[in-house]
Every structure is written in C-alpha cells, then in structure tokens.
Write a protein that holds these residues in place. Structure first.
Motif, mmCIF file in Angstrom:
data_model
loop_
_atom_site.group_PDB
_atom_site.id
_atom_site.type_symbol
_atom_site.label_atom_id
_atom_site.label_comp_id
_atom_site.label_asym_id
_atom_site.label_seq_id
_atom_site.Cartn_x
_atom_site.Cartn_y
_atom_site.Cartn_z
ATOM 1 N N ALA A 1 0.888 -1.126 0.161
ATOM 2 C CA ALA A 1 0.050 0.125 -0.152
ATOM 3 C C ALA A 1 0.701 1.282 -0.102
ATOM 4 O O ALA A 1 0.602 2.181 -0.708
ATOM 5 C CB ALA A 1 -0.858 -0.117 1.210
ATOM 6 N N ILE A 2 1.857 1.343 0.775
ATOM 7 C CA ILE A 2 2.873 2.590 0.761
ATOM 8 C C ILE A 2 3.581 2.546 -0.640
ATOM 9 O O ILE A 2 3.814 3.630 -1.310
ATOM 10 C CB ILE A 2 4.094 2.198 1.797
ATOM 11 N N ARG A 3 3.743 1.422 -1.182
ATOM 12 C CA ARG A 3 4.314 1.374 -2.591
ATOM 13 C C ARG A 3 3.422 2.245 -3.552
ATOM 14 O O ARG A 3 3.857 3.238 -4.446
ATOM 15 C CB ARG A 3 4.651 0.046 -3.294
ATOM 16 N N MET A 4 2.027 2.001 -3.533
ATOM 17 C CA MET A 4 1.035 2.675 -4.355
ATOM 18 C C MET A 4 0.846 4.003 -3.875
ATOM 19 O O MET A 4 0.938 5.043 -4.715
ATOM 20 C CB MET A 4 -0.276 2.110 -4.324
ATOM 21 N N GLY A 5 0.872 4.316 -2.620
ATOM 22 C CA GLY A 5 0.782 5.527 -2.115
ATOM 23 C C GLY A 5 1.896 6.691 -2.340
ATOM 24 O O GLY A 5 1.601 7.647 -3.006
ATOM 25 N N LEU A 6 3.123 6.327 -2.530
ATOM 26 C CA LEU A 6 4.428 7.007 -2.949
ATOM 27 C C LEU A 6 4.118 7.023 -4.556
ATOM 28 O O LEU A 6 4.549 8.265 -4.951
ATOM 29 C CB LEU A 6 5.594 6.050 -2.678
#
Ligand SMILES: [Zn+2]
Length: 483
Positions: free
Chosen positions: A64-69
């Motif tokens: 989820a952090i990967r998509m957020g960034l």
C-alpha cells in the motif's frame, strides 16, 4: 456527445477497491488464491469465530505504501483500523475492519496521459488510500443461498479520488492508468473479472459555469472499463434529463444493468446505514517506520507516466505511441530492451507495436512466450538500419524467428535474406535488362518517365528480390540517362 452536454457539466469521483498481491490474507495466514473450492481458505479468524485475534500482515503495508508513494500521497506515520458495523450474511463478524478517520495515505494525484492538442496530461487528485478487509461472497442458487468465505479477509486498498473527472472517457482513462500503475508496481494484478479491481462511481451534474456541486448518485456493479464508461454516460444523461423536466435528483445508490444498458435504483441514502465506526480494540495503531518508506522509495520502478514523458520528449514518439507502448509493463520493458544500439527509435516503436504485438495476439500466448528475445529483434532492426536486409526481409525473418526461436543472424543467413548492395553486381543486372528491352529504353528516353518503375522491377526480379533498391535506383537512373 450528449444532447445536454452544452448546458450541463458532469462531476465524477471514483472509488476503486484493489486487491493487494499477498499470499496470505490481511489478518490471518489463509491463502488469497483465486478459484479454490468454496470455504477451503478459511480459519477461525476470517470466518469470524468469537475469541480470535487478528494479526496484521506487514506485507500489506509495504504494498500500500508503494502505491501511495507512486500516487504522490502523504504516508501517515500512524494510522488506525476501525470497526465498520453492519449485518450481512457474507460478514460473519458483524463488522468489517477498515480504516476510517485516520487512513494510511492522504492526498496525492494520478496523472492521465494527455490527448494530442488538449493541453497535455490531466491531474486527478486523490482524497485518500486506506486499507480494509474484503467480505465473503453470497452465491444465490435456485433453491437456496450459500456463502463462500474464501474472499473474507483478503486485503484491499481503497483508492478514493476527488471529484475531478468530467467525462466518462476521462473516468475510463483514470481507471486504465491506475490499473497500469498497480501492475507496474506489482501491488495488484488489477484483474477485474476476478474482482481484484472494482470501481464505484459518484456522479452528479450541474449547469456549466456553476461552482456548487449537484446532488450525486453512487453507481455500482460495473465489471469492465467499458461498463464504467457506459454506466457513467447513462447516469449523466439521466440526471440532466430529470433536471430539464423539473425533477429533483435523489441521493441514492444505483446498480448498472449491462443487459439493458441502464442504471436502476438500489437503495436510497436516506435509509443509509449508520456504521457506528469505532477503533478496532484488537489491533494496535499502524505505525510506519520512516526507514521503511525510504527503502520503498529507493526500490520504486519507473512508472508509465515517466516512461511516456521520456518516449515523447527524448525519442520523438507520438502521445498515442507512447501510450500503447507503456500501458503494460512487459511491453514497455520489451521495447526498452530492443532499442539499445538502434538509431531509429520510432521505427523500433512501430515494429514492437505492429509486428511484435500482432504475433502475441495471434498466438494467444504471453509476450515472452510468443516473441523472440528483444535483443534479437534489436539485431534484426540493426540490419535494416545498415541496409544489410530490406524491411520486407526483416518481416519474413521475424515470422520465422517467432516459430523457430532462432536468432536474427542465423535466420537471415538460413533464409538467404541478405540484401545485395554490391554495385558491380547490380550494374551488371541493369545492363542485361537495358539490353533486353531496347524499345522500352527508347520510349523512356523519349520522355515516358513512368517506365522507370518497370525497369526497377525487372532488375529486382533478375536479382531474386534481394538487391538494395536504393542502389538499383541510382545505377538505373545513370544508365538510362545514357551515361
Ligand atoms: Zn483465515
């Protein structure tokens, strides 16, 4: 174009549920694999037995952090899981664990590829990205209803956009871009048919020039990009017509009926649930270590928007070409592996878009299975650039390479496709043709320029179709001129 589109403007916001590519569910160790026999991927946690404790799967956080960034969001150092309380047979606990007031990611935007002449890329702002668990699935048989809990507890990421979209086509472009990003990032497979990429649309209309938002409806049950575009187009038209007829738009949830091509009222928001959210007492706050964010930043792959910009800016490709080449990461990676050492990037782009993608589509197999290694295609195109082979010969060689799996050099040699650029050999063939056709030579010299093509054809035929056409042209012109 709608009949009302000059008078009314649509305002569209999208909510996308995307399944994260983890092996295990979000709060237990059960498998997330699609297509298993019903209720074989369940345990006391995801079937909602009393007295069990959820344990958060950290892999979910990384994805989820990967998509957020990638979407330029702010990643919250601390976020909270809440209980969203409601009753439904596919939700055995009586509540869904979801992030509500304090989500993992805030803000950010998605950049859509611009159409030529419309002022470049369009930015769609995001409200938030939050984590939640999926519910089970009700299956309605003729004589009974059954529940499959295999999906129950599968990790989802909900991506909520601001109402920045104005047309059904933009909504489609936004979803395609989002799906493409998720696949580049290996965060989700984006498979709509298997339910790992689902979309709900909030749609309202207002008179053009008005800044206040109209009353919105929420449209659900759209299982493909085309359905989303059709459903939104229908809903815009329906609302504009209602307003024209002096009716009031009711805030409600509507279902898209793809067979009849209409949206139907499902439930009015006036009877909406009060979910009585409260923080999940069995899960601690979700803490994101700063070094995790830094590490994910470093490992981030290049995304489609950046590749498009590079293909257009550095290589001179058109926005359309850049779009086709970057939509899927495997195609874009293939193209990147074809071009080293080539001068004509545009020709290489065309080759991948036509020859390679056609071979893939016709075979029905994946790119790596159906097409030769990209370096071999690069070697083949290098021979075209060096005029060692003609473009047609390259096509023949490529078709053979797809079947045999052999390299470019070997295939060209085996099929005898090397182009003859030996000027003496070509001059000898020209002489023969000129000697054999004295009448036509006389006609040409008397001014029938059109005959030139005939001579080129004869020389090419005499040389088995393998002579360099540029050299034939030069030699023939000189000789026919009487030199
Ligand atoms: Zn489980």
């Amino acid at each position: 174009m709608s009949v009302h589109s000059e008078k009314y403007e649509a305002v569209i916001g999208l909510e996308v549920h995307s399944q994260l590519l983890t092996q295990a569910k979000i709060f237990c160790g059960c498998s997330t694999e699609f297509g298993a026999a019903p209720n074989t991927h369940v345990c006391p946690v995801c079937s909602g037995m009393p007295g069990v404790l959820p344990v958060f799967n950290r892999r979910v956080l990384e994805l989820a952090i990967r998509m957020g960034l990638a979407a330029h969001c702010k990643v919250a150092p601390r976020s909270i899981f809440d209980r969203k309380n409601y009753f439904y047979p596919d939700l055995p606990k009586g509540y869904q664990i979801s992030q509500y007031e304090t989500p993992l990611c805030l803000g950010g935007y998605i950049e859509l590829p611009g159409e030529a002449g419309d002022g470049g890329p369009v930015r769609v702002r995001l409200v938030r990205i939050h984590l939640e668990e999926d519910a089970g699935k009700n299956i309605h048989a003729p004589d009974c209803s059954l529940v499959d809990f295999n999906r129950s507890g599968v990790p989802l990421m909900e991506i909520v956009s601001e109402p920045d979209l104005r047309t059904p086509e933009q909504a489609g472009a936004y979803l395609r871009e989002l799906r493409s990003m998720l696949r580049y990032l290996e965060v989700s497979d984006g498979n709509m048919e298997e339910g790992s990429f689902r979309c709900d649309a909030n749609v309202s209309v207002r008179p053009r020039g008005e800044s206040k938002l109209g009353v919105k409806t929420e449209v659900k049950n759209m299982n493909s990009f085309r359905h989303v575009e059709h459903a939104i187009a229908y809903e815009i038209e329906r609302q504009a017509e209602a307003i024209e007829a002096g009716e009031r738009i009711v805030q409600e949830t509507r279902l898209w009926d793809p067979d009849r091509g209409v949206t139907r009222s499902m439930r009015s928001k006036e009877h909406a649930h009060d979910y009585r959210y409260f923080p999940e007492p069995d899960l601690p706050p979700l803490i994101v270590p700063p070094d995790l964010v830094e590490q994910i930043k470093v490992e981030m792959p290049e995304l489609p928007a950046s590749r498009r910009a590079r293909y257009i800016g550095d290589m001179g490709l058109t926005p359309y070409e850049a779009q086709v080449l970057t939509a899927e990461r495997d195609v874009s990676d293939y193209f990147e592996a074809v071009i080293p050492g080539l001068n004509n990037r545009k020709a290489a782009a065309n080759w991948v878009m036509t020859e390679v993608l056609r071979a893939v589509h016709e075979s029905g197999r994946s790119l790596t299975e159906a097409a030769p290694a990209p370096a071999e295609v690069g070697a083949l195109l290098k021979m075209v650039e060096g005029t060692t082979i003609s473009l047609n010969a390259a096509k023949t060689a490529f078709a053979a390479m797809c079947k045999s799996g052999k390299g470019a050099q070997a295939t060209v040699a085996e099929l005898g496709l090397l182009q003859v650029s030996d000027e003496a050999a070509i001059a000898a063939a020209c002489d023969k043709v000129i000697d054999a056709e004295p009448d036509k030579v006389a006609e040409y010299r008397a001014g029938r320029d059109k005959l030139f093509g005939f001579f080129v054809g004869q020389v090419m035929k005499a040389m088995g179709g393998k002579a360099n056409p540029k050299i034939i042209n030069e030699v023939l012109k000189r000789k026919l001129a009487g030199a």
